[in-house]
Structures are given as C-alpha cells and as structure tokens.
Design a protein around this motif. Structure first.
Motif, short mmCIF file in Angstrom:
data_model
loop_
_atom_site.label_atom_id
_atom_site.label_comp_id
_atom_site.label_asym_id
_atom_site.label_seq_id
_atom_site.Cartn_x
_atom_site.Cartn_y
_atom_site.Cartn_z
N VAL A 126 0.92 -1.10 -0.01
CA VAL A 126 -0.08 0.06 0.03
C VAL A 126 0.74 1.24 -0.02
O VAL A 126 1.84 1.32 0.73
N ALA A 127 0.60 2.36 -1.01
CA ALA A 127 1.26 3.28 -0.83
C ALA A 127 0.17 4.34 -0.53
O ALA A 127 -0.75 4.55 -1.07
N ILE A 128 0.86 5.63 0.20
CA ILE A 128 0.06 6.63 0.48
C ILE A 128 0.91 8.05 0.20
O ILE A 128 2.06 7.94 0.38
N GLY A 129 0.12 9.04 0.00
CA GLY A 129 0.80 10.18 -0.40
C GLY A 129 -0.05 11.67 -0.22
O GLY A 129 -0.92 11.56 -0.44
N ILE A 130 0.50 12.56 0.34
CA ILE A 130 0.00 13.83 0.52
C ILE A 130 0.99 14.89 0.03
O ILE A 130 1.22 14.73 -1.17
N GLU A 134 4.70 7.45 1.51
CA GLU A 134 5.30 6.10 2.13
C GLU A 134 4.64 4.95 1.56
O GLU A 134 3.62 5.15 1.02
N LEU A 135 5.23 3.82 1.89
CA LEU A 135 5.05 2.54 1.37
C LEU A 135 5.02 1.66 2.41
O LEU A 135 5.91 1.53 3.30
N ALA A 143 0.67 -4.76 12.64
CA ALA A 143 1.34 -3.54 12.84
C ALA A 143 2.28 -3.32 11.60
O ALA A 143 3.49 -3.32 11.77
N PRO A 144 1.77 -2.64 10.62
CA PRO A 144 2.39 -2.50 9.39
C PRO A 144 3.45 -1.55 9.42
O PRO A 144 3.54 -0.58 10.48
N SER A 145 4.74 -1.85 8.76
CA SER A 145 5.70 -0.77 8.80
C SER A 145 5.68 -0.01 7.54
O SER A 145 5.07 -0.24 6.53
N TRP A 146 6.12 1.39 7.67
CA TRP A 146 6.10 2.17 6.39
C TRP A 146 7.39 2.91 6.29
O TRP A 146 8.26 2.99 7.16
N SER A 147 7.68 3.14 4.83
CA SER A 147 8.90 3.69 4.67
C SER A 147 8.83 4.64 3.75
O SER A 147 7.91 4.69 2.99
N GLY A 148 9.50 5.67 3.61
CA GLY A 148 9.43 6.85 2.82
C GLY A 148 9.69 6.47 1.56
O GLY A 148 10.59 5.85 1.39
#
Length: 174
Positions: A126-130, A134-135, A143-148
């Motif tokens: 999953v990718a998110i952006g504003i 982050e991915l 508890a998913p991890s996120w990286s820039g």
C-alpha cells in the motif's frame, strides 16, 4: 443527475462485483452503492465510524485490492488538513483498523492533495501520499511498517501500481 448531495472526495468500484461502488463523504465516512451508483448510503449505516474509522473526517481517498477485494484501504485527512490516519478493512469496508496514525507526510496539505493505492496483486503493498509519500509492504499485518518514498514535493493527487499484465516481474508504482 445528482444522486448524493454531500461533499464526495473519492469513488472506487469493486473489481469483481461491478455494480458495487464505494464513495467517501466529508464528515460522514464511506458510502456504498449496490445498484451501479444509482444511489449511495453510509456503509454499515454509519459510514464506518462505528466500525473503526475515526473523525473528524475531512477529505478521504480509497483503494480496493483487485486480487483480494475484501481489502479496502482509506486515507483520511482531519479538519486541520493533516493526516488523520490510514485504515484497513478486511471485510469490504464494514469494519476498519487503523494502520497508520503518525503524520510524516502532510505538511498541512491534505485539503487539496491526498492519494492511496494498493497493489492489484498483493494487498500487503500500500502506498500513501500527501506532500510526501510512504509505502508499506506488510499492510495486512497487525502493525504494518512504513518507509518513505523519494519524490521531493510533488503533491500526490494519485498513485497507481502497474498491473502484473503490464509489468509481470516487478511491482511498479506510478
């Protein structure tokens, strides 16, 4: 013809049941339609608020996994134009779990830019952006991890994973 009078910020179609649509409404949450978009009403009767979405709900965006359409993801902006959270539903949008609450990506830009995408072949990606992006490569875990993601300051209005039919050997994000 206007079919819903609220402030709708996103629309997504179920990839298997084409008559089923999701929409997001500012202040309400997630709407659903089972009649090809002829009418919409709050999902589960409360827009998902009773099922784990938290408010205040400003702008919202949705992503549905093509290979596992029971996985629906939502990115929510709060009334301060910041990231209000990222949520996952494993039951077609009826119950929601917070999978990201820390805000490292908004810089108070969520009133005009907000994006989310899920890999059509893997609900974990999953990718998110504003203002930044982050991915997560383990989004279905507790508890998913996120990286820039690199990209500078592009103001993300849309994200898309390239389908395996186009790029079969690698997950490509546009």
């Amino acid at each position: 013809a206007r079919i819903y009078s609220g402030d709708v910020t996103d629309l997504a179609q179920d990839p298997l049941f084409f008559g089923y649509w999701y929409a997001t409404a500012r202040g309400i949450g997630v709407l659903e339609s089972s009649d090809y978009g002829v009418s919409f009403h709050p999902i589960a009767g409360d827009g998902g608020i009773g099922g784990g979405l938290v408010g205040p709900i400003g702008r919202m965006a949705l992503a549905v996994c093509e290979s596992a359409p029971n996985y629906v993801y939502a990115i929510v902006a709060n009334d301060l134009n910041q990231l209000g959270g990222v949520f996952r539903s494993a039951d077609y949008g009826y119950n929601w779990t917070s999978i990201r609450s820390e805000d490292h990506i908004s810089l108070s830009a969520a009133s005009h830019v907000l994006a989310i995408a899920v890999d059509p072949n893997n609900p974990d990606h999953v990718a998110i952006g504003i203002y930044a992006a982050e991915l997560s490569t383990d989004a279905t875990t507790r508890a998913p991890s996120w990286s820039g993601l690199g990209g500078g300051h592009p103001d993300y209005t849309s994200l898309m994973f390239v389908p395996a039919t186009v790029s079969p050997t690698a997950t490509t994000l546009i």
